[in-house]
Design a protein around this motif. Structure first.
Motif, mmCIF file in Angstrom:
data_model
loop_
_atom_site.group_PDB
_atom_site.id
_atom_site.type_symbol
_atom_site.label_atom_id
_atom_site.label_comp_id
_atom_site.label_asym_id
_atom_site.label_seq_id
_atom_site.Cartn_x
_atom_site.Cartn_y
_atom_site.Cartn_z
ATOM 1 N N GLY A 337 11.924 -16.025 20.328
ATOM 2 C CA GLY A 337 11.107 -16.087 19.340
ATOM 3 C C GLY A 337 9.633 -15.668 19.774
ATOM 4 N N LYS A 338 9.660 -15.596 21.071
ATOM 5 C CA LYS A 338 8.060 -15.238 21.539
ATOM 6 C C LYS A 338 7.992 -13.732 21.603
ATOM 7 N N SER A 339 8.897 -12.963 21.218
ATOM 8 C CA SER A 339 8.714 -11.565 21.619
ATOM 9 C C SER A 339 8.236 -11.011 19.902
ATOM 10 N N PRO A 340 7.630 -9.860 19.903
ATOM 11 C CA PRO A 340 6.933 -9.438 18.688
ATOM 12 C C PRO A 340 8.171 -9.153 17.775
ATOM 13 N N ASN A 341 8.113 -9.322 16.322
ATOM 14 C CA ASN A 341 8.878 -8.954 15.413
ATOM 15 C C ASN A 341 8.324 -8.428 14.084
ATOM 16 N N PHE A 342 8.672 -7.346 13.634
ATOM 17 C CA PHE A 342 8.169 -6.607 12.247
ATOM 18 C C PHE A 342 8.231 -7.615 11.214
ATOM 19 N N CYS A 343 9.643 -7.988 11.060
ATOM 20 C CA CYS A 343 9.882 -9.078 9.928
ATOM 21 C C CYS A 343 8.778 -9.982 9.794
ATOM 22 N N VAL A 344 8.363 -10.635 11.000
ATOM 23 C CA VAL A 344 7.632 -11.700 10.899
ATOM 24 C C VAL A 344 5.935 -11.281 10.233
ATOM 25 N N LEU A 345 5.656 -10.061 11.070
ATOM 26 C CA LEU A 345 4.430 -9.321 10.643
ATOM 27 C C LEU A 345 4.382 -8.910 9.242
ATOM 28 N N LEU A 346 5.260 -8.449 8.732
ATOM 29 C CA LEU A 346 5.440 -8.266 7.240
ATOM 30 C C LEU A 346 5.268 -9.405 6.434
ATOM 31 N N HIS A 347 5.958 -10.340 6.675
ATOM 32 C CA HIS A 347 6.165 -11.556 5.942
ATOM 33 C C HIS A 347 4.463 -12.062 5.777
ATOM 34 N N GLY A 348 3.868 -12.219 6.955
ATOM 35 C CA GLY A 348 2.528 -12.689 7.074
ATOM 36 C C GLY A 348 1.559 -11.812 6.341
ATOM 37 N N SER A 349 1.643 -10.531 6.381
ATOM 38 C CA SER A 349 0.883 -9.457 5.748
ATOM 39 C C SER A 349 1.169 -9.760 4.030
ATOM 40 N N LEU A 350 2.213 -9.729 3.804
ATOM 41 C CA LEU A 350 2.287 -10.108 2.368
ATOM 42 C C LEU A 350 1.775 -11.167 1.666
ATOM 43 N N LYS A 351 1.873 -12.273 2.405
ATOM 44 C CA LYS A 351 1.515 -13.439 2.090
ATOM 45 C C LYS A 351 -0.036 -13.581 2.133
ATOM 46 N N VAL A 352 -0.682 -12.884 3.066
ATOM 47 C CA VAL A 352 -2.122 -12.881 3.175
ATOM 48 C C VAL A 352 -2.720 -12.089 1.996
ATOM 49 N N GLU A 353 -2.209 -10.696 1.891
ATOM 50 C CA GLU A 353 -2.764 -9.737 0.961
ATOM 51 C C GLU A 353 -2.379 -9.940 -0.604
ATOM 52 N N GLY A 354 -1.419 -10.682 -0.481
ATOM 53 C CA GLY A 354 -0.923 -11.034 -2.178
ATOM 54 C C GLY A 354 -0.293 -9.854 -2.659
ATOM 55 N N MET A 355 0.622 -9.281 -1.833
ATOM 56 C CA MET A 355 1.231 -8.135 -2.389
ATOM 57 C C MET A 355 2.584 -8.038 -2.032
ATOM 58 N N VAL A 356 3.542 -7.197 -2.908
ATOM 59 C CA VAL A 356 5.025 -7.244 -2.563
ATOM 60 C C VAL A 356 5.419 -5.453 -1.979
ATOM 61 N N ALA A 357 6.319 -5.645 -1.271
ATOM 62 C CA ALA A 357 6.870 -4.185 -0.692
ATOM 63 C C ALA A 357 8.061 -3.897 -1.647
ATOM 64 N N LEU A 358 7.970 -2.479 -2.004
ATOM 65 C CA LEU A 358 8.860 -1.963 -2.669
ATOM 66 C C LEU A 358 9.941 -1.429 -1.597
ATOM 67 N N VAL A 359 11.300 -1.791 -1.677
ATOM 68 C CA VAL A 359 12.218 -1.266 -0.741
ATOM 69 C C VAL A 359 13.316 -0.586 -1.455
ATOM 70 N N GLN A 360 13.854 0.415 -0.782
ATOM 71 C CA GLN A 360 14.867 1.204 -1.491
ATOM 72 C C GLN A 360 16.085 0.691 -0.736
ATOM 73 N N LEU A 361 17.015 0.223 -1.875
ATOM 74 C CA LEU A 361 18.482 -0.313 -1.302
ATOM 75 C C LEU A 361 19.496 0.545 -1.428
ATOM 76 N N GLY A 362 19.231 1.865 -1.987
ATOM 77 C CA GLY A 362 20.314 2.781 -1.863
ATOM 78 C C GLY A 362 19.862 3.984 -3.059
ATOM 79 N N PRO A 363 20.647 4.847 -3.376
ATOM 80 C CA PRO A 363 20.333 5.940 -4.191
ATOM 81 C C PRO A 363 19.733 5.559 -5.552
#
Length: 545
Positions: A337-363
């Motif tokens: 829990g004390k180590s850096p995690n990209f998922c936590v960074l992404l969550h906080g960024s989307l929440k602060v900026e009021g944005m969504v990330a488009l993610v590719q699930l497959g072709p």
């Protein structure tokens, strides 16, 4: 990796507007739930002993409890957010544990099961229907794990009798299948296939599965009835229905191991020639970011939680495991829990900026990651899956054609945020954006015919308006197959021609006769004159200006 228009907001006013959109848009969506009902057979047939080499005498009920304990321990480690209920049945049914996330309570109830009378599976199914609808309604999908020994019961109330009398029942005593809610039914038989096939038990269980909608499977034990065989049987169930979906979430050079909960179901695209189930890739690639205001509240097939995985590298175990962990595992989880995690960074960024990330699930399949607020202080990272296809949201256009604002010749939002590039305007004008002729009532048709006649009496001054209205009526009549209307209006125009006063302009008679003739030719179905795209042009005369 492409970053979409306007990664950062520049004004306080626009930031406030974005927060409102978060509250009113995707942030209020709920995660897809798949609760489980465990239905345990406690009839006398479950007390039959099984041959065991050791001194301990085991009953089929003991094997079933052992298998269910294994399932509940797995769910406690990997499906702690899902709700599970326990129902026991014989000739009647009883709700032992309502829907809960406390797996200790479920295991305690399993260890205290009592034995009752004969088997009545129909009674158990009625109980399942009542329990699920009272808690979740009729729209939430549910998984039913029916644990029995394959005994159908005897006499009235047996499964054999229930299936034989399906078509002889009154409306108030209908068989409970199919359930009014989406269901996957898994029938766990504490018996091997050879034992079930000596009677018609397997045929009846297969018919039961078919009536439930066909989603699910019948599991039987391989080899002798023992603890090892029942573990293998429940292991196959776990692998098919309760295996966690682990994936790697990537964004450029950043990545994070995540669990997507509940597990995404395969999606079948109906409009494909040979439809095949589309499954979500284990590599989730973020292809860009976009504002919540631009993506609005899009239609989605399902919503899921995205949970970061804290991995203990020594044992390769998930940090969010069982409720009671040894001290060493707790300390390992705390270290993770004390180590850096990209998922936590992404969550906080989307929440602060009021944005969504488009993610590719497959072709040609996309989804969006966003922050959902459960309360004022708590929020979760969520992923919503769009319909498969290159253009899941028409107002955004094709996802592959979106690009960063830096590559645009001019700011598509304007220098003062006064405009937006969305919705993307289609190249072909939509049919619903055009003026179409509708004759729902007779008064509408009568109005259109009277408009033509009024313009006919003002020829040649109203020649252009006359032919415009005439062609509009002609196209509508051809589209509806209303050819009789064309002949009728032609007759009316001929009558108007005979009623023209002596002071009428000579060109009026020529135009009316010409229009009447063209309408009658079109009403006859001649391809030369009845083409939909063809218009009746004014007749050129010596009197025409």
């Amino acid at each position: 990796m492409v970053s979409w228009y306007r990664v950062h907001r520049k004004t306080a006013v626009s930031r406030k507007r974005t927060r409102l959109r978060v509250h009113c848009g995707v942030a209020i969506s709920r995660v897809s739930a798949m609760p489980t009902v465990v239905v345990m057979d406690v009839s006398l047939s479950m007390t039959r002993p099984v041959s065991q080499e050791g001194s301990e005498e085991l009953q089929r009920k003991h094997l079933a409890v052992h298998g269910l304990t294994m399932l509940l321990e797995h769910m406690a480690a990997n499906y702690r957010l899902e709700f599970t209920s326990l129902v026991a049945f014989s000739s009647l049914w009883e709700l032992l544990v309502p829907f809960t996330r406390d797996y200790n309570t479920l295991q305690e109830a399993l260890s205290n099961l009592e034995d009752y009378d004969k088997t009545c599976i129909e009674s158990a199914l009625n109980g399942v229907s009542n329990v699920v609808q009272q808690e979740w309604g009729s729209s939430c999908p549910c998984q039913v794990v029916l644990v029995t020994d394959g005994s159908l019961g005897i006499g009235k109330g047996s499964l054999r009798h229930s299936l034989q009398t399906l078509k002889q029942r009154a409306d108030d005593k209908k068989f409970p299948l199919p359930f009014p809610f989406p269901t996957k039914m898994f029938i766990m038989c504490v018996a091997n296939a050879e034992e079930l096939q000596t009677t018609d038990a397997m045929d009846n269980l297969e018919e039961l599965l078919r009536l439930s909608g066909g989603e699910g499977q019948i599991f039987t034990m391989d080899g002798p009835l023992c603890l090892k065989s029942v573990q293998a049987m429940f292991g196959r169930l776990i692998e098919q229905a309760y295996s966690p979906f682990h994936a790697v979430l990537r964004c450029g050079n950043l990545s994070s191991d995540v669990q997507v909960f509940p597990r995404p179901e395969p999606v079948v695209v109906d409009d494909e020639v040979d439809p095949m189930p589309r499954v979500v890739n284990t590599d989730l690639e973020i292809v860009g970011f976009i504002e919540i205001g631009d993506i609005s509240s899009p239609p989605v097939t399902s919503r899921h939680l995205v949970l970061p995985i804290a991995v203990n590298k020594e044992v390769d175990d998930v940090g969010t495991g069982a409720a009671e962990e040894p001290e060493e595992e707790v300390s390992a989880s705390q270290m993770a829990g004390k180590s850096p995690n990209f998922c936590v960074l992404l969550h906080g960024s989307l929440k602060v900026e009021g944005m969504v990330a488009l993610v590719q699930l497959g072709p040609d399949w996309y989804g969006m990651l966003y922050s959902q607020a459960d309360s004022k202080k708590k929020s979760n990272l969520m992923v919503s899956l769009f319909e498969p296809g290159p253009e899941p949201l028409p107002w955004l256009g094709k996802v592959s054609q979106l690009g960063p604002i830096s590559e645009a010749i001019e700011n598509p939002y304007g220098e003062d945020d006064s405009k937006s590039p969305f919705p993307v305007q289609p190249q072909i004008k939509r049919s619903y954006a055009q003026n179409v002729t509708v004759w729902i009532k007779a008064s509408g048709l009568q109005t259109d015919v009277q408009k033509i006649l009024r313009n006919a009496r003002k020829l040649p001054e109203k020649t252009q308006t006359f032919y415009k209205e005439l062609n509009r009526l002609r196209k509508a009549a051809l589209a509806f197959g209303f050819r009789e209307l064309l002949k009728g209006v032609g007759d009316l125009l001929e009558r108007e021609c005979t009623l023209l006063p002596d002071s009428a302009h000579p060109d009026a008679a020529f135009q009316l006769s010409h229009a009447a003739k063209q309408l009658k030719l079109a009403s006859a179905g001649d391809s030369q004159y009845a083409a939909f795209d063809q218009n009746i042009a004014p007749m050129h005369t010596d009197f025409s200006s």
